[in-house]
Write an enzyme that holds these catalytic residues in place. Structure first.
Site, PDB file in Angstrom:
ATOM      1  N   HIS A  89       0.828  -1.214   0.000  1.00  0.00           N
ATOM      2  CA  HIS A  89       0.000   0.000   0.000  1.00  0.00           C
ATOM      3  C   HIS A  89       0.858   1.257   0.000  1.00  0.00           C
ATOM      4  O   HIS A  89       0.675   2.162  -0.815  1.00  0.00           O
ATOM      5  CB  HIS A  89      -0.921  -0.030   1.224  1.00  0.00           C
ATOM      6  CG  HIS A  89      -1.829   1.153   1.317  1.00  0.00           C
ATOM      7  ND1 HIS A  89      -1.531   2.244   2.095  1.00  0.00           N
ATOM      8  CD2 HIS A  89      -3.001   1.424   0.713  1.00  0.00           C
ATOM      9  CE1 HIS A  89      -2.502   3.135   1.964  1.00  0.00           C
ATOM     10  NE2 HIS A  89      -3.408   2.655   1.140  1.00  0.00           N
TER      11      HIS A  89
ATOM     12  N   CYS B  82       1.646  35.606 -18.357  1.00  0.00           N
ATOM     13  CA  CYS B  82       2.778  35.437 -17.462  1.00  0.00           C
ATOM     14  C   CYS B  82       2.368  35.313 -15.993  1.00  0.00           C
ATOM     15  O   CYS B  82       3.178  35.443 -15.107  1.00  0.00           O
ATOM     16  CB  CYS B  82       3.764  36.590 -17.631  1.00  0.00           C
ATOM     17  SG  CYS B  82       3.047  38.177 -17.221  1.00  0.00           S
TER      18      CYS B  82
END
Ligand code: ADP
Ligand code: MG
Ligand code: MG
Length: 913
Positions: A477, A869
């Protein structure tokens, strides 16, 4: 409602003919597990027969308040009858019973997130029937006790520890190490004990159907068992750990899970039986080699649960009873890869030497493995380059740019384990998920140290910088989840003897005893643990990553109907610029000049802002001109022949000044200390000036282009510095600098126009002083709604537009970013008022502003360039949405996001093909 098909069969009929109804493309209908079970049947692989109940049925059931939709139960009853006929066995038959598994399976793989019940159909009577059939008492009682255990836990929510404790007690009494060594009669006793536990923990009022003669009994009718189990799988879709996992992976709550009911293959039928998990290639490195774990004489969950130590799949062929199955498995690896054209993750069981396939899906892999596999599959002719590029998840690339242990530093390895998920991490040891969450919320990086993790540990695993387990293999897991999250993980550190209660670790072969809070470093790529905090380094962009990014660049820069999509970087200093060039940035999309005023230079700008002496101010300004010019010289030299968009000074000036509260405290202290009067009056004057500059909403105040009206010298000095730097490099070094000037925070066209005419004058002065011609485009940063709405008025006098989507998001929403992200966006996300943080992934209304501004500007000024940007320029989802706005030529993002953006830009382009 009755015309909806709710059940799909897979597998063969009694005569051996395939009667499969689903296929792999149906994962939204049948869940990933169901769709691929069907697909494996279609390509002739050995899969135990069964049927899949659709995801829609789960959604209908849960949204109706846990009520069955009309007709569904009848359709399931028919499918059970059909399966019985196909298998030639009946559920609950006292002579030869059919047993089934009931398995959840959502459209997207959610490993270990939901629940599965095995051996359903066992009752006191059918257990006897199975013994008659198989003469294998050990196997039957083992299966029955497993079934009671899983049914109790998964379906009834009874604490699994109650059963584990009983089991441990039996093991201790018998003096054996593993469950499979228990005798048949002990297992039979356990079945009775387990039933007792069940009866005493089920609330008779909640389950009247299980009450007989006034007390709860373990259900002896398989049909009742099956109905309850299916309902529990439906219910597990909404349980906490599944919800957390979905949120973390952006999976919608509304998809629902399918339920697969499938005839059992028995991996616990003695030494010629086994169960395991495998990958067709190594999911950590991508190498083409056998990879997986198996356990002899065991069922399903035993492998991932870390209850017994698994064996590597390479060793399977050394067991004579399993050699044939190992061979078949090898063959099936190839069939699966040729069919899916991908690395597959599989689950299988061997029943008395015969191999059965129980699951396959596209295997989760580290970024490093993803690159390796994609490249090799192109070489093997399994996929083309476009597919290879598509296969790499841009957000996963982060992992490769993850820190590594700095191996040039001297260090001693404290212990070794399996290299389960790459990257290095440093943090304080914590022993529970709750502690991990608590400490990390307090701002301390933590390493979660566990015997093995289970799905309840998810919160802690998310909070931790790194994960270490002492048990469990590379498919445990912890390993699977860590790889999925890109969290460094070292598994199976067997030298660690963890006492989670006492919060300490003793280590074989070492005197060191670790306690909670001690610092350790782990490297999940190497599988090593080091005592103390090691220095970390960043990895380079080389090899496979470079190859795939090269392919991505070819795609994104192609003129192929849609326009090329460029990637620039936001960088304010030559180091970042150089790094970004290495990472493949084409230009600087945003150079924030205010960052050049920090550090020692803060004094200069403070003098300029605060002094009332004209001479002192002009001296400060000249000093600023000098340092800025030399900054730009270096910057333009690094970026020779590439655009560098320099934004004129933007933030409110008080950001450069002392905090008035601190100054007031200092003043009071100096007064109390009886400091000389002229010092005090200087301090008072300073404080008055700073106070006078205070604004109630600095974000909406005197900043951006507005500053040039209060402090006109400042932006002019910057223009002069830019022009002088460029002229110097041209004249003295023969370079080709390409600066561009960007005016921030424009709201009315006249602001831009005025700024532009002044700037042009300065540039001309520099040109004649140096005797060189300069070509410095001047553009506008579009970051206010008014500017977007009047883009056609600004455009004729702007050479480019660059969208500052951070401020545009703030002003579109009216959210102040710092406050919003800290105070209420998390709550908005939690309550689903927003589906994503608009400062991370661009919002649709902000996109609309961009779209409108671009289209207005293109009409007014054909041939203009447009870019983005804001931080959205590094977010894959935003990159793909921005691409759909015709005219957006580039995105610009921070240096470490550049590789991510290059790949995401290629994906955007491929999606448009
Ligand atoms: P998960 O989604 O958690 O992997 P699964 O439904 O795949 O859950 O079940 C877990 C394991 O149970 C499987 O890997 C397999 O070993 C075992 N299992 C499930 N169904 C069967 C079956 N019909 N026969 C034998 N083993 C099964
Ligand atoms: Mg599974
Ligand atoms: Mg801005």
């Amino acid at each position: 409602m009755n015309d909806v098909k709710r059940v799909y069969r897979f597998g063969a009929d009694a005569a051996g003919n395939d009667v499969t109804e689903g296929r792999s493309s149906m994962n939204y209908v049948l869940g990933g597990k169901g769709a691929n079970l069907a697909e494996m049947c279609r390509i002739g692989l050995p899969v135990p027969g069964g049927f899949t109940i659709t995801c829609q049925t789960c959604t209908d059931y849960t949204s109706a308040g846990d009520t069955w939709p009309e007709g569904a139960l009848d359709e399931i009853a028919d499918a059970v009858q059909d399966l019985e006929a196909r298998m030639g066995k009946r559920l609950g038959d006292p002579t030869d019973p059919l047993l089934v598994s009931v398995r959840s399976g959502a459209p997207f793989s959610m490993p270990g997130m939901m629940d599965t019940v095995l051996n359903l159909g066992l009752t006191d009577a059918s257990a006897q029937g199975l013994i008659t059939q198989t003469a294998a008492e050990h196997f039957v009682w083992d299966s029955y006790r497993r079934f009671i255990q899983m049914f109790s836990n998964v379906v009834m929510g009874i604490d699994a520890d109650l059963f584990e404790n009983a089991l441990t007690e039996k093991r201790l009494m018998a003096g054996v190490r593993t469950d499979s060594e228990l005798s048949a009669s002990t297992l039979h006793e356990l079945v009775e004990e387990f039933k007792q536990i069940f009866c005493s923990h089920v609330d008779p009022k909640a389950h009247p159907e299980l009450v007989q003669e006034g007390r709860v009994v373990f259900p002896q009718d398989p049909k009742v068992q099956l109905k309850l189990a299916i309902e529990a799988v439906f219910g597990s879709w909404m349980n906490e750990r599944a919800s957390i996992y979905r949120k973390q992976h952006g999976i919608s709550d509304s998809l629902g899970t399918a339920v697969n009911v499938q005839a059992m293959a028995y991996g616990n039928k003695g030494e010629s039986s086994a169960t395991g998990v495998a990958f067709t290639r190594n999911p950590a490195t991508g190498e083409r080699e056998r990879y997986g774990d198996f356990l002899v004489n065991a069922q399903g969950e035993d492998v991932v649960a870390g209850i017994r130590n698994t064996e590597p799949i390479q060793d399977m062929a050394t067991y004579p009873a399993l050699a044939q199955a190992a061979d078949d498995l090898e063959r099936i690896f190839v069939i699966l890869e040729n069919h899916y054209h991908d690395m597959c993750d599989i689950e299988f069981t061997i029943e008395q030497g015969k191999l059965w396939m129980l699951q396959t899906r596209s295997g989760k892999r580290t970024a490093r493995a993803a690159l390796r596999i994609a490249i090799e599959m192109v070489e093997e002719g399994l996929i083309d380059r476009d597919t290879a590029v598509k296969r790499i998840d841009p957000s996963q690339l982060d992992q490769l740019l993850h820190p590594q242990l700095d191996t040039t530093a001297s260090f001693e390895v404290l212990a070794r384990g399996l290299n389960a998920s790459p990257g290095a991490a440093v943090g304080e040891i914590v022993f529970s998920s709750d502690d991990a969450v608590k400490r990390s919320n307090e701002g301390h990086p933590v390493i979660l140290v566990r015997w093995e993790t289970n799905p309840d540990d998810l919160k802690g695993m998310v909070a931790a910088e790194g994960i270490l387990t002492s048990h469990g293999g590379k498919t445990s897991h912890a390993a699977v989840i860590a790889r999925g999250m890109g969290t460094p993980c070292v598994c199976g550190v067997e030298a660690f003897h963890i006492d989670a209660k006492a919060k300490e670790v003793r280590i074989d072969g070492s005197d060191v005893v670790l306690h909670e809070g001690d610092l350790i470093s782990i490297d999940g790529g190497e599988g090593i643990v080091v005592l103390g905090a090691m220095p970390l380094t960043r990895a380079d962009l080389t090899g496979d990553l470079e190859t795939v990014l090269g392919w991505a660049d070819e795609i994104r820069l192609q003129e192929d109907g849609s326009h090329p999509y460029h990637v620039r970087v936001n960088a304010d200093n030559p180091d970042d610029a150089a790094l970004a060039l290495d990472f493949g940035a084409e230009a600087i999309g945003l150079c924030r000049t205010e960052h050049m005023f920090l550090g020692e230079r803060k004094n200069i700008i403070q003098t300029y802002i605060l002094s009332d002496e004209v001479q002192e101010r002009s001296r400060a300004l000249e000093e600023l001109l000098r340092v800025q010019t030399s900054d730009f010289v270096e910057m333009f030299r690094t970026m020779d022949r590439r655009d560098v968009v320099v934004r004129l000074i933007d933030p409110p000036l008080h950001e450069f000044l002392d905090d008035p509260r601190e100054l007031a405290v200092a003043l009071a202290r100096r007064e109390a200390e009886g400091a000389p009067q002229d010092e005090l009056s200087l301090l008072r004057a300073r404080l008055r000036r700073i106070d006078a500059m205070a604004e109630s909403n600095p974000m909406l105040g005197l900043r951006g282009v507005r500053l040039s009206f209060a402090f006109p010298d400042l932006p002019l000095m910057q223009v002069r510095a830019i022009a002088t730097a460029a002229a110097t490099l041209i004249r003295d070094e023969g370079l080709s600098p390409r600066p561009e000037i960007m005016v921030p925070l424009v709201s009315v066209a006249s602001e831009h126009i005025q700024m532009r005419s002044i700037a042009e004058r300065v540039i001309q002065e520099v040109e004649s002083a140096f005797g060189v011609a300069l070509d410095i485009p001047i553009g506008t940063m579009l970051e206010l709604p008014r500017a977007c709405l009047t883009a056609d008025e600004i455009a004729p006098l702007a050479d480019f537009f660059c969208f500052g989507t951070n401020d545009l998001t703030q002003t579109t929403f009216g959210f102040s970013r710092d406050d919003a992200e800290a105070k209420f966006i998390p709550a908005y996300l939690h309550q689903k008022l927003l589906t994503a943080n608009p400062f991370e992934t661009i919002d649709s209304a902000v996109l609309e502003f961009v779209r409108m501004a671009v289209s207005k500007a293109r009409t007014a000024h054909p041939g203009m360039t447009f870019g983005v940007c804001g931080e959205h320029g590094g977010d894959p989802a935003s990159i793909s949405q921005l691409f759909n706005i015709a005219g957006v030529d580039y995105v610009s993002c921070s240096p470490y996001r550049v590789p991510v953006a290059r790949l995401a830009a290629a994906h955007a382009k491929l999606a448009n093909r």
